[in-house]
Enzyme design. Structure first.
Site, PDB file in Angstrom:
ATOM      1  N   THR A 186      -0.395  -8.739   5.510  1.00 56.53           N
ATOM      2  CA  THR A 186      -0.987  -7.395   5.472  1.00 56.53           C
ATOM      3  C   THR A 186      -2.255  -7.505   4.648  1.00 56.53           C
ATOM      4  O   THR A 186      -2.347  -8.351   3.749  1.00 56.53           O
ATOM      5  CB  THR A 186      -0.044  -6.382   4.808  1.00 56.53           C
ATOM      6  OG1 THR A 186       0.191  -6.809   3.465  1.00 56.53           O
ATOM      7  CG2 THR A 186       1.271  -6.270   5.545  1.00 56.53           C
ATOM      8  N   GLU A 331       2.912  -5.143  10.427  1.00 58.75           N
ATOM      9  CA  GLU A 331       4.369  -5.268  10.521  1.00 58.75           C
ATOM     10  C   GLU A 331       4.884  -4.961  11.921  1.00 58.75           C
ATOM     11  O   GLU A 331       6.045  -5.187  12.239  1.00 58.75           O
ATOM     12  CB  GLU A 331       5.022  -4.286   9.532  1.00 58.75           C
ATOM     13  CG  GLU A 331       4.810  -4.612   8.068  1.00 58.75           C
ATOM     14  CD  GLU A 331       3.500  -4.068   7.487  1.00 58.75           C
ATOM     15  OE1 GLU A 331       2.542  -3.828   8.255  1.00 58.75           O
ATOM     16  OE2 GLU A 331       3.427  -3.905   6.258  1.00 58.75           O
ATOM     17  N   LYS A 436      -1.280  15.861  -3.182  1.00 56.35           N
ATOM     18  CA  LYS A 436      -0.157  16.732  -3.541  1.00 56.35           C
ATOM     19  C   LYS A 436      -0.664  17.839  -4.453  1.00 56.35           C
ATOM     20  O   LYS A 436      -0.798  17.660  -5.653  1.00 56.35           O
ATOM     21  CB  LYS A 436       0.950  15.905  -4.201  1.00 56.35           C
ATOM     22  CG  LYS A 436       1.504  14.862  -3.249  1.00 56.35           C
ATOM     23  CD  LYS A 436       2.210  13.720  -3.959  1.00 56.35           C
ATOM     24  CE  LYS A 436       2.471  12.576  -2.988  1.00 56.35           C
ATOM     25  NZ  LYS A 436       1.431  11.532  -3.007  1.00 56.35           N
ATOM     26  N   TRP A 441       1.277  19.700   0.606  1.00 55.73           N
ATOM     27  CA  TRP A 441       0.553  18.483   0.958  1.00 55.73           C
ATOM     28  C   TRP A 441      -0.750  18.838   1.677  1.00 55.73           C
ATOM     29  O   TRP A 441      -0.748  19.618   2.629  1.00 55.73           O
ATOM     30  CB  TRP A 441       1.414  17.612   1.896  1.00 55.73           C
ATOM     31  CG  TRP A 441       2.455  16.809   1.175  1.00 55.73           C
ATOM     32  CD1 TRP A 441       2.689  16.797  -0.174  1.00 55.73           C
ATOM     33  CD2 TRP A 441       3.392  15.906   1.762  1.00 55.73           C
ATOM     34  NE1 TRP A 441       3.716  15.934  -0.461  1.00 55.73           N
ATOM     35  CE2 TRP A 441       4.173  15.378   0.696  1.00 55.73           C
ATOM     36  CE3 TRP A 441       3.652  15.481   3.059  1.00 55.73           C
ATOM     37  CZ2 TRP A 441       5.193  14.452   0.904  1.00 55.73           C
ATOM     38  CZ3 TRP A 441       4.670  14.561   3.266  1.00 55.73           C
ATOM     39  CH2 TRP A 441       5.437  14.048   2.211  1.00 55.73           C
TER      40      TRP A 441
HETATM   41  P1  ADP Z   1      -3.123  -2.477   5.854  1.00 57.19           P
HETATM   42  O1  ADP Z   1      -1.848  -1.722   5.678  1.00 57.19           O
HETATM   43  O2  ADP Z   1      -3.247  -3.574   4.895  1.00 57.19           O
HETATM   44  O3  ADP Z   1      -4.331  -1.596   5.985  1.00 57.19           O
HETATM   45  P2  ADP Z   1      -2.740  -2.769   8.684  1.00 57.19           P
HETATM   46  O4  ADP Z   1      -3.901  -3.144   9.436  1.00 57.19           O
HETATM   47  O5  ADP Z   1      -1.446  -3.299   9.079  1.00 57.19           O
HETATM   48  O6  ADP Z   1      -3.013  -3.225   7.231  1.00 57.19           O
HETATM   49  O7  ADP Z   1      -2.740  -1.204   8.589  1.00 57.19           O
HETATM   50  C1  ADP Z   1      -1.754  -0.393   9.142  1.00 57.19           C
HETATM   51  C2  ADP Z   1      -2.013   1.012   8.718  1.00 57.19           C
HETATM   52  O8  ADP Z   1      -3.266   1.465   9.193  1.00 57.19           O
HETATM   53  C3  ADP Z   1      -1.016   1.993   9.287  1.00 57.19           C
HETATM   54  O9  ADP Z   1       0.171   2.009   8.535  1.00 57.19           O
HETATM   55  C4  ADP Z   1      -1.794   3.294   9.183  1.00 57.19           C
HETATM   56  O10 ADP Z   1      -1.725   3.858   7.902  1.00 57.19           O
HETATM   57  C5  ADP Z   1      -3.202   2.854   9.445  1.00 57.19           C
HETATM   58  N1  ADP Z   1      -3.526   3.122  10.848  1.00 57.19           N
HETATM   59  C6  ADP Z   1      -3.504   2.281  11.878  1.00 57.19           C
HETATM   60  N2  ADP Z   1      -3.888   2.896  13.019  1.00 57.19           N
HETATM   61  C7  ADP Z   1      -4.137   4.176  12.703  1.00 57.19           C
HETATM   62  C8  ADP Z   1      -4.549   5.333  13.442  1.00 57.19           C
HETATM   63  N3  ADP Z   1      -4.809   5.273  14.740  1.00 57.19           N
HETATM   64  N4  ADP Z   1      -4.687   6.485  12.766  1.00 57.19           N
HETATM   65  C9  ADP Z   1      -4.454   6.551  11.440  1.00 57.19           C
HETATM   66  N5  ADP Z   1      -4.074   5.510  10.699  1.00 57.19           N
HETATM   67  C10 ADP Z   1      -3.906   4.333  11.309  1.00 57.19           C
END
Ligand code: ADP
Length: 542
Positions: A186, A331, A436, A441
């Protein structure tokens, strides 16, 4: 239990490689270079993958070993994606944009034995090498002064020379489909990087799902501009899906800024693309300023990794390019949802659907868990943390005791939102970013989306900052477009008919740029810290 009569054929990357290189041998990988695009066929890629596997074997790589890459998106990187798992080893794309200490932590944690490095990244990599404990060989792609690696005590090789010396065929082993094929960490937007190990089976199933019409809609006639880095969740699985469907790939290499990216599009003429919103936003601005650049080949862009700003979707609509919003995470391999509107939707309703994160793609299952731990219904209103499960969702992190993210057979995504009765996910925030305020929220994402719809605003990030009365209140940091002006009061007014009055930010900062993470998402940690340290010039509205 009655037995089926079906064959038990394992889902292996080598079969996917054979399929693409054989039946779609004429499909191409087009890579951007200084001298214009260069191209190899899938058939050539198949042979080069076999040679790479032979070369790696000669260097002592055996099944289960980790072979890392430190590369841009290019043809050689795809060769590594195919060769390494097919020989039973594990391909591990390193995120070249992380801090050196993070990269070293990851490479050591993964126990990487070999690293394949692009020549243009060699200088940075050379500094890193002394801290990579398990690495025995470095293979450099492209012409380079390899003397920067001398004295490191590891084997130093030239990629093309190794391939030329290796046999053109490789006897691929029959690996168990459940064994490790690839791994990614990640990007550490939250906490330190954690490893996810993909299996042959999970990659294969994910690759089968991507081409469906309501997913990415890929076919053998497509040329897909893969801007999403291959070190970011395996390039969203596109190279593997390409070898199943015969879709050609357009790889931008290091040319990721708007100007050379636009030129590559004009030269290579891809019809589809995939990338994060910041990349498409940069391109959009560039095209606005340079209407002469011909990007008329593009019809559809998948956008994910962060929420797509509504104004961006609209701007591309006006160019006749459809943005398709998708959601996922490292993940999740990464595919979770894709926002293609249902057949019955029309007009405004279609746009509403397109701006959700999308409908869950089978076989991914989801549930929402509310603040009190109750399961929340799919009514399109009730909000909870999204939990998912499925054959390409990780059930744990690599060599890490983490029970915070896993429980009862589900992955806790850390994303907060609602789901409509027909299965469309609408994210309102991340658990840690949601503001918050007085027991309610406020969605930072919603405020950002509205602000980026203001004509003078190029980028906006909203974070929760401590507030004596409400616990937390939103602070809006905005970047203005070149030559444009907008006072905080005006932006506040602009938002006032879009969100409830109690959600309107009082605190405003006009900044030169929003800090980004290594994969191009807004880095809110840095904005919060700057606020705490009084490093932002904040205007507070009365
Ligand atoms: P990191 O968590 O390190 O940024 P990732 O690339 O795995 O790495 O990121 C996943 C996260 O990115 C998701 O859990 C979400 O919060 C965000 N994300 C991915 N796609 C979208 C989307 N279309 N809209 C909003 N958030 C998104």
């Amino acid at each position: 239990m009655a037995e089926s009569t079906m064959m038990d054929v394992p889902l292996q990357i080598r079969r996917l490689l054979d399929h693409g290189a054989g039946l779609h041998g004429g499909s191409r990988i087009v890579t951007a270079t200084d001298e214009g695009p260069r191209s190899v066929t899938f058939a050539e890629t198949g042979e080069r993958a076999a040679r790479l596997a032979g070369a790696l074997q000669a260097l002592g790589i055996s099944p289960g070993d980790r072979v890392a890459t430190f590369m841009w998106n290019n043809a050689e990187h795809v060769e590594a994606y195919l060769a390494v798992p097919s020989m039973g080893a594990v391909v591990h794309p390193l995120n070249i944009r992380l801090f050196p200490e993070q990269i070293a932590f990851i490479a050591n944690h993964a126990n990487d034995r070999v690293v394949i490095v692009d020549n243009t990244l060699l200088a940075g990599f050379a500094k890193l090498l002394p801290s990579l404990k398990s690495v025995r060989h470095v293979i450099v792609c492209g012409p380079a002064d390899r003397s920067v690696l001398e004295g490191s005590g590891v084997g130093i090789h030239d990629y093309d020379q190794l391939l030329a010396a290796a046999p053109a065929e490789f006897a691929w082993p029959d690996v168990d489909e459940r064994t490790a094929a690839a791994m990614c960490y990640t990007s550490g937007t939250t906490g330190h990087p954690k490893g996810v190990v993909y299996s042959h089976r999970s990659i294969y199933l994910h690759a089968l799902a991507l081409p469906a019409p309501d997913v990415f809609g890929l076919s053998s006639g497509d040329l897909v501009l893969t801007v999403v880095p291959q070190f970011h969740v395996l390039g969203w699985g596109l190279p593997y899906a390409a070898f199943l469907t015969g879709s050609s790939l357009a790889m931008p290499g290091q040319y990721l800024t708007p100007e050379p990216l636009a030129r590559f599009i004009a030269e290579a003429r891809p019809n589809k693309g995939a990338g994060v919103p910041t990349v498409w936003a940069g391109l959009q601005q560039h095209l606005d300023d340079h209407p002469e650049v011909d990007v008329s080949s593009l019809t559809e862009l998948v956008v994910g990794g962060a929420a797509v700003p509504p104004a961006l979707l609209q701007a591309y609509d006006e160019r006749g390019i459809t943005m398709v919003h998708a959601w996922g995470m490292t993940e999740m391999s990464p595919l979770g949802t894709v926002a293609r509107p249902p057949a019955h939707a029309s007009g405004e309703d279609r746009t509403r659907y397109r701006l959700t994160q999308g409908r869950f793609v089978a076989p991914v299952e989801a549930r929402l868990v509310g603040p009190t731990g109750d399961i929340v219904g799919w009514d399109g209103e009730s909000v909870g943390e999204v939990e998912v499960r499925g054959p390409w969702i990780t059930g744990s992190y690599y060599r890490e005791d983490d029970d915070e993210h896993f429980g009862e057979g589900w992955l806790r995504t850390g994303d907060v939102g609602s789901i409509t009765p027909d299965g469309y996910l609408k994210l309102t925030d991340r658990v840690k970013d949601v503001i918050k305020s007085g027991g309610e929220w406020i969605s930072s994402v919603e405020l950002e989306g509205h602000l980026m719809g203001h004509p003078a605003v190029a980028e906006a990030a909203v974070v929760g900052v401590p507030d004596d009365r409400w616990g937390e209140r939103p602070l809006a940091a905005v970047v203005l477009r070149e030559g444009q002006k907008a006072e905080p009061g005006e932006l506040h007014e602009f938002l006032s008919n879009k969100v409830a009055a109690w959600q309107l930010p009082e605190r405003w900062a006009v900044v030169d740029e929003i800090p980004k993470t290594s994969v191009g998402k807004f880095d809110k940690k840095i904005i919060r810290t700057a606020y705490t340290h009084d490093d932002l010039n904040v205007t507070t509205l009365g």
